[in-house]
Every structure is written in structure tokens, then in C-alpha cells.
Motif scaffolding. Structure first.
Motif, short mmCIF file in Angstrom:
data_model
loop_
_atom_site.label_atom_id
_atom_site.label_comp_id
_atom_site.label_asym_id
_atom_site.label_seq_id
_atom_site.Cartn_x
_atom_site.Cartn_y
_atom_site.Cartn_z
N ASP A 32 0.80 -1.22 0.00
CA ASP A 32 0.00 0.00 0.00
C ASP A 32 0.84 1.27 0.00
OD1 ASP A 32 -2.36 -1.46 0.06
OD2 ASP A 32 -2.40 -1.53 2.26
N GLU A 43 0.36 6.81 0.33
CA GLU A 43 -0.51 5.70 -0.01
C GLU A 43 -1.21 5.97 -1.34
OE1 GLU A 43 -2.64 4.15 3.55
OE2 GLU A 43 -1.47 5.64 4.63
N GLU A 44 -2.24 5.24 -1.65
CA GLU A 44 -2.85 5.28 -2.98
C GLU A 44 -3.16 6.72 -3.40
OE1 GLU A 44 -6.62 3.39 -5.46
OE2 GLU A 44 -6.43 3.05 -3.31
#
Length: 451
Positions: free
Chosen positions: A334, A395-396
Motif C-alpha cells: 500500500d 498511499e494510494e
């Protein structure tokens, strides 16, 4: 009279050159033959870790064009055919049917990179894998299926090491990562690399940093352990991610000029020191637009662009490859990581007086579902505020923001100029102040304290 083009290397750079040349010149004017020592051409080497991890379910999905598609373009692709020598007007080819000479009028050298293989005891043991070619990835998957290893050791903490650590985690293995440096991701500043080390540990990876590889133990020819300066690490499978060097030996033996990085030296049109001979891809030396120094950076993006320029030029057009700023992205589960330009150490080595700021934000509006953390570091010149480099860990939705910073870097923008960039905003995509703008604003504010 038909001119003859020979291409050495059938992946990104070589086949881009062949395809672009064919678009511009018919087979009656230019015949093209491409030699590839492996079994696949025109595939995504960058996708191999994701094939191993299971995100890509079929090796064929990584192949952009098969040999039959090139045949339809009147490009003669010869697999399992290694060029072992270059002389005036001829290449020497070693194939399953024997050795022969092939004539050329123009030649493209796209021999790629050579993966670093450790010269230590036990290095040839079964179960030690590199991941440079598609064949490597297929063999690695086969080994995982046949032997069901439990303990993996990844040697090297760069992009490939990070991606292969994730692949081994996805297969349910206990993973140890070894690196001689005291941080993973040496192209990052230590504070940002520390975030990657934390992410590795969160995923259950055992880190053995600051330990040099000394050798491998084996039983019945199969690897059983890795020996480092820190001791023995049990291993059922080992993945090497020690980087690559330009594969320029063939060119050097032919008397073609090699640059200080070990890559083939070319001009902006990708011409080598020998008339009629071009080079592109991981085998060449290129120019860093920020440091103003030669570099050898192995990336498929560069290889495709360079090969395209070669093909356009051979086809009668005009194209250049001006250089690079060193933009790259990767991820571990992640956690996403990205960088462009120079690190602080690289900026200092290039003669700049850099300073840096680090900011924290979110990838979306903080109140919007799915907002994730992002940390952005900007490195700028102390006297002018000119952007020198940037790094992102988050993160994303974090990593691709590096592209905005890469464009600013490409155009020599200052951090003050960057604060006015008209970046998009909507809560599902960014806070009202995008993380890039927050970092630029903080860097501009910090610049004032130096005057």
C-alpha cells in the motif's frame, strides 16, 4: 538499391526503432532484421515483478507485439540469435543453427543492461534468481510452483528489490531484505528512505541493512542460506536486485566510444561515434538536465523514446532525445514511492547549495472517504529557489503526483513560480491545496529565510 538495417536487441528501444523506421520507409527501400538472443520481443520488463506477484496472470499479457506482428510489418525478427561481434558493414550472429555474418548499411545497438551478479561463493546455486528478462520471470514462477519455498531473501533494496519483496509477500513467504547501504532506496534522501524501511517492516519484512553479501550456502546444489557480514540468513529462494550496468561491451569491442558512466556515448539524435551506427536504451549514456552531467539510468520510458528517435532519424525525419530528469515510481503493497531530479546528496555533488522542506497532506480532501497520507519533499537551490528535485512517499494516489513536479523541473521552474500552478481540484482527487502546491509554498517561504 534497398538499404539494410540491422537491430541488435528486440525489446523496447530496438523494436521502437525498427517500427518507426518501417513507418517511414517501405520494405522496398529499407529491409529490417532484428536479432534477439532471448525468446520474446517487445515486452514490458517493468511488469515482471507484477507477473510474479500475480497481478498479471499471463506472461503473454506483458508482450506488446509478437514476432508474427513484426513479420506483418516486413520486419525480420530472429529469436535465439545473439550478435557477438560488429565489424565494418557486418555483424556476427550466433544462433542454434551456427554462427554467421549478416550485412548492414545502418545498425542500431539496443543491447540493454547487464544485471549485477555477485562474485561470491555459491552464486551459481539453484534457487538464486534475477528478474531482468521475461524468461527470468517465467522461470521464477515455475520455481515457486515446483518447490513451494517458505523463506525468501531479497538482495538489494532498490526498485526491483522493493517490488520483488512485495511479490514474495504475496506468495506468503517470510521475506528478508539485505542491502549493504544503511537504507533501502538509495536514490532517496535518508528521511524519505526511512519511511520505506518502516513500510517494509509493517509488511513483515525483516531488514538487514548495512550488511554486505559474502556468499551463499547450498545443499545438493540448491541454495539454503545467504551469508552476509551480519551472519547467516536461511533461504529457500533468493532474488537478486543489485541493479544493472549498460551492456556496452559489444560496442566497446567494435571501437565505438563509451562514456564515463560505461554507457555508449551518443549525440542528441542517438548517433554513436561511428557513421551509420545508432544506439538506444539501457546500453547508452544520457544527459541529466539538472546536474548537467552524464548518467546511465535504466528505464523503459527512456528506451522507448530513444528508440523512437532513432527510427524517425533512420526513416528520414529529424528527432532528438534531449536528456532526463530521473523520474521514477514504485510501490510496496500500500506504500507508493516516487522521485524526480536530484537528491540532496546528488545536488551537493553537482555543485548546488540545496535546501529542502518536507510537508504532510492527504491525497484527497481530508473529509472525503479514501483520503490517504502523503509526504512530499522538495529540494531547491538556496540562492534562486530553482527546483532541483522532489520525493514522495504515501498511499494510494500519492506517487503519480511526481509528474507535476517532473514537468516543473523539466522547465526549470522556481518554487515560487510553482505556487501558482493551476492544478486540478475536487474532493475525490485532492485537497483544495494539492500536496504539490503545499510543498512548493512551504519551500518558497523557507527560501525567504536565507536572504
Amino acid at each position: 538499391m534497398t538499404e539494410r538495417l540491422v537491430v541488435i536487441g528486440g525489446d523496447a528501444a530496438g523494436m521502437s526503432a525498427a517500427s518507426q523506421a518501417r513507418k517511414r520507409r517501405a520494405s522496398s527501400d529499407l529491409s529490417i532484421v532484428a536479432f534477439e538472443r532471448g525468446q520474446h520481443v517487445s515486452y514490458s520488463a517493468c511488469g515482471i515483478p507484477y507477473l510474479v506477484a500475480g497481478d498479471v496472470t499471463d506472461p503473454d499479457h506483458l508482450v506488446a507485439r509478437h514476432p508474427a506482428q513484426f513479420v506483418a510489418l516486413d520486419i525480420d525478427v530472429r529469436l535465439s540469435s545473439e550478435v557477438v561481434g560488429i565489424s565494418d558493414g557486418f555483424v556476427t550472429v550466433r544462433s542454434p543453427d551456427g554462427e554467421y555474418r549478416e550485412p548492414f548499411d545502418q545498425l542500431v545497438i539496443a543491447t540493454g543492461g547487464v544485471p549485477a551478479r555477485p562474485n561470491v561463493p555459491g552464486a551459481l546455486s539453484v534457487g538464486i534468481h534475477g528478474v531482468q528478462t521475461l524468461e527470468d520471470g517465467i522461470r521464477l514462477l515455475g520455481y515457486l510452483d515446483r518447490h513451494a519455498p517458505k523463506r525468501a531473501v531479497v538482495v538489494g533494496g532498490g526498485y526491483i528489490g522493493l517490488e520483488m519483496a512485495e511479490a514474495m509477500i504475496r506468495h506468503g513467504l517470510d521475506v528478508t531484505l539485505v542491502d549493504a547501504a544503511d537504507q533501502p532506496m538509495r536514490t532517496l534522501d535518508p528521511d524519505m528512505a526511512g519511511l520505506i524501511a518502516d513500510a517494509l517492516r509493517r509488511e513483515g519484512v525483516t531488514l538487514r541493512l548495512g550488511e554486505r553479501l559474502e556468499g551463499f550456502a547450498s545443499h545438493a546444489g540448491r541454495v539454503t542460506a545467504v551469508h552476509t557480514t551480519g551472519g547467516e540468513i536461511p533461504a529457500d529462494i533468493v532474488i537478486l536486485g543489485l541493479g544493472t550496468r549498460p551492456n556496452s561491451d559489444l560496442a566497446k569491442a567494435a571501437g565505438i566510444a563509451i562514456g564515463e558512466t560505461g554507457g555508449i556515448r551518443t549525440d542528441r539524435r542517438m548517433r554513436t561515434s561511428r557513421d551509420g551506427v545508432w544506439a538506444a536504451g539501457d546500453c547508452v549514456e544520457t544527459f541529466h538536465l539538472v546536474s548537467q552531467r552524464p548518467v546511465a539510468i535504466a528505464l523503459g520510458t527512456h528506451a522507448n523514446k530513444q528508440g523512437r528517435a532513432v527510427g524517425i532519424n533512420i526513416g528520414g525525419g529529424y528527432a532528438t532525445f534531449p536528456g532526463v530528469v530521473g523520474t521514477a515510481v514504485s510501490k510496496l503493497c500500500d506504500t507508493e514511492v516516487a522521485r524526480t531530479g536530484l537528491s540532496t546528496a546528488e545536488a551537493e555533488a553537482a555543485g548546488f547549495r540545496p535546501y529542502s522542506v518536507v510537508t504532510e497532506s492527504t491525497t484527497r480532501a481530508g473529509y472525503f472517504p479514501g483520503a490517504r497520507k502523503i509526504k512530499t519533499k522538495i529540494i531547491a537551490e538556496r540562492t534562486t529557489g530553482r527546483l532541483l528535485g522532489a520525493q514522495i512517499v504515501g498511499e494510494e494516489g500519492a506517487a503519480k503526483r511526481i509528474d507535476a513536479l517532473a514537468v516543473a523541473l523539466w522547465h526549470g521552474m522556481t518554487v515560487e513560480e510553482m505556487t501558482s500552478l493551476d492544478l486540478s481540484y475536487a474532493p475525490p482527487f485532492a485537497p483544495v491545496w494539492d500536496p504539490v502546491l503545499i510543498a512548493a509554498r512551504k519551500a518558497a517561504e523557507a527560501l525567504g529565510s536565507f536572504s
